[in-house]
Design an enzyme around this catalytic site. Structure first.
Site, short mmCIF file in Angstrom:
data_model
loop_
_atom_site.label_atom_id
_atom_site.label_comp_id
_atom_site.label_asym_id
_atom_site.label_seq_id
_atom_site.Cartn_x
_atom_site.Cartn_y
_atom_site.Cartn_z
CD GLU A 190 -3.12 -1.09 2.23
OE1 GLU A 190 -2.84 -0.55 3.28
OE2 GLU A 190 -3.99 -1.65 1.89
CD GLU A 383 -3.49 -6.49 2.55
OE1 GLU A 383 -4.47 -5.85 3.08
OE2 GLU A 383 -2.45 -6.27 2.64
C1 BG6 Z 1 -4.57 -3.17 4.60
C2 BG6 Z 1 -3.12 -3.64 5.14
O1 BG6 Z 1 -4.58 -1.91 4.84
O2 BG6 Z 1 -5.41 -3.72 5.09
C3 BG6 Z 1 -3.21 -4.65 6.28
O3 BG6 Z 1 -2.04 -3.79 4.04
C4 BG6 Z 1 -4.32 -4.51 7.14
O4 BG6 Z 1 -1.88 -4.74 6.81
C5 BG6 Z 1 -5.51 -4.84 6.21
O5 BG6 Z 1 -4.35 -5.21 8.32
C6 BG6 Z 1 -6.87 -4.59 6.95
O6 BG6 Z 1 -7.01 -3.53 7.94
P1 BG6 Z 1 -6.90 -3.51 9.24
O7 BG6 Z 1 -6.87 -2.18 9.84
O8 BG6 Z 1 -8.39 -4.14 9.51
O9 BG6 Z 1 -6.24 -4.55 9.88
#
Ligand code: BG6
Length: 482
Positions: A190, A383
């Site tokens: 990101e 992701e």
């Molecule tokens: C993304 C990141 O922003 O979202 C992860 O690359 C992160 O590191 C994931 O864990 C989910 O976000 P969160 O804040 O729910 O953990």
């Protein structure tokens, strides 16, 4: 229905700073993520990221920790000690690929050493070899929100061009050590987050009095983009395959309605919050709409023609992005909801999870088509997933039907995009084994197919338990039936 693409890569994703734990073992240094304490949220849906948690004076308090606060990312899911068990679980679920990150601070704890830390290399040799032994392909992120804190202290973080050289040296070490076993590389997770919150990569406003926050955040992003382009260049020289991608926090939005005023607002927002980042890594130059924005904000980048050439000539081989939710944009805001690191406009047609993240499988199909039409580069969804607060039931599992439904709908959307003609070649589900949340530091915001027995204060055994979704995923992989 059957998922049509047979060689599509299915897998799970994690990040060192949220998963490994053992934050100071075997020579590793601290990073900012590990200096943020757990604070119970009053209203989970109301927050975007709490920027004040990253004030340097607050972070520094964590070193002595006189208040006895809890720092969840220091323990993570204790993957450092349990990695074999974790990789076994991924293999058992019939995954093809594991996306993980390497912690910079395990390899070069201060960034400026002339030799890497052997203990750090040894850990990743063991882990990566074990993945290969279990038949997994591997995608490695070099930087997942974890610039070593000593680089912030001594060099002032990413405002300093010297840090670019340190990062390229680190990449060279990884390519030399692991170039023959890693299948795909992502220099930065990101990368656009540095432009929303440069402190997360140890670049602090306090160190630059007189420099505007806009100047600081865009310069930090610029220097990371140059570092990424240099790593692409190096990788193309050193590695057999051209397999280096970007990873961008993708925030797809829709206009709230068809009022032209709102359409223009939405178009501007898509440019600045979304296309800008993909344009930079896929086209290698600053788009005119950003040059105009810089004029308005009085941002003057410290750069030169040589850097601009590096950017232009070292674009990525594939696009990857995180996709959790979508939002809306209107000229006159009509209600916000939670989102990945920032609040998003509400959409009356979508449901959200407890943190306000709006669930939108169709939006994934839209996003895939949109990016493919715009860039014509292969796409990997690095992701995706849904966070839920879960407890083990008496059968020592979690009946997470909502996660099954979430995966099901998103997998159909990917199939639809393939049918639309998009070249999308893989998917890694976020937090495939429960880990600490990046944004909230909660352990209880769980994404996994596998439950990890820790609460928000890390009470518990840390043992792993398969959720209902684990079996669903495994069955899907065996049959490709949706
Ligand atoms: C993304 C990141 O922003 O979202 C992860 O690359 C992160 O590191 C994931 O864990 C989910 O976000 P969160 O804040 O729910 O953990």
């Amino acid at each position: 229905m059957k998922f049509t693409k047979k060689d599509f890569l299915w897998g799970g994703a994690t990040a060192a700073n949220q998963f490994e734990g053992e934050f100071n073992k075997d020579g590793k240094s601290l990073n900012v993520a590990e200096m943020v304490p757990y604070v119970k949220l009053q209203d989970r849906a109301s927050i975007p990221l709490d920027i004040s948690a990253f004030a340097k004076k607050n972070l520094e308090k964590s070193i002595e920790n006189k208040e006895g606060l809890h720092y969840p990312k220091r323990i993570g899911s204790n993957h450092y000690n349990r990695y074999k068990e974790d990789i076994d679980l991924l293999a058992e679920a019939k995954m093809d690929i594991y996306r993980m990150s390497i912690s910079w601070g395990r390899i070069y704890p201060n960034g400026d050493e002339s030799k890497p830390n052997e203990k750090g290399l040894e850990f990743y040799h063991n882990l990566l070899n074990y993945c290969k032994q279990k038949g997994l392909k591997v995608m490695v992120t070099l930087h997942h929100f974890d610039t070593p804190y000593p680089i912030g202290v001594k060099y002032g973080g990413w405002m300093n061009k010297e840090v670019i050289n340190m990062f390229v040296k680190y990449a060279k070490t990884l390519f030399t050590e692991f170039g023959n076993i890693v299948d795909f590389w992502l220099p930065f997770n990101e990368i656009n987050v540095s432009c929303f919150a440069p402190m997360m990569s140890a670049t602090f406003p306090e160190d630059y009095p007189g420099v505007s926050y806009d100047q600081l955040r865009f310069q930090t992003l610029h220097n990371q983009l140059i570092a990424q382009a240099e790593v692409v260049q190096l990788g193309h020289e050193m590695l057999k395959k051209k397999n280096i991608g970007c990873m961008i926090a993708n925030m797809t939005t829709y206009p709230i309605d068809c009022n032209p005023v709102n359409i223009i607002e939405w178009q501007k927002s898509e440019q600045v919050s979304r296309y800008f980042f993909f344009d930079m890594v896929a086209k290698g130059e600053y788009p005119t709409y950003i040059i105009k924005l810089f004029e308005k904000l009085n941002v003057r980048l410290d750069t030169n023609p040589e850097e601009m050439n590096i950017l232009k000539n070292n674009t990525v081989d594939f696009l990857s992005f995180s996709y959790y939710m979508t939002g809306t944009v209107a000229k006159k805001e009509e209600g916000k909801t939670g989102g990945n690191l920032m609040a998003m406009g509400k959409n009356p047609f979508l449901k959200a999870n407890e943190w306000g993240w709006q669930i939108d499988p169709q939006g994934l199909r839209y996003t895939l088509n949109d990016l493919w039409n715009r860039y014509h580069l292969p796409i990997f969804i690095s992701e995706n997933g849904i966070g839920h607060d879960e407890k083990l039931n008496d059968k020592k599992t979690v009946d997470d039907d909502y996660r099954i439904d979430y995966m099901h709908q998103h997998f159909i959307a990917i199939n639809d995009a393939l049918e639309d003609g998009v070249d999308v070649f893989g998917y890694t589900m976020w937090g495939v084994i429960d880990l600490v949340s990046a944004g909230t530091s909660e352990m209880s915001k769980r994404y996994g197919l596998v439950y990890v027995d820790y609460d928000d204060y890390h009470n518990g055994t840390g043992d792993r338990f398969k959720k209902k979704s684990f079996n669903w995923f495994k069955n899907f992989k065996e049959t490709l039936e949706l």
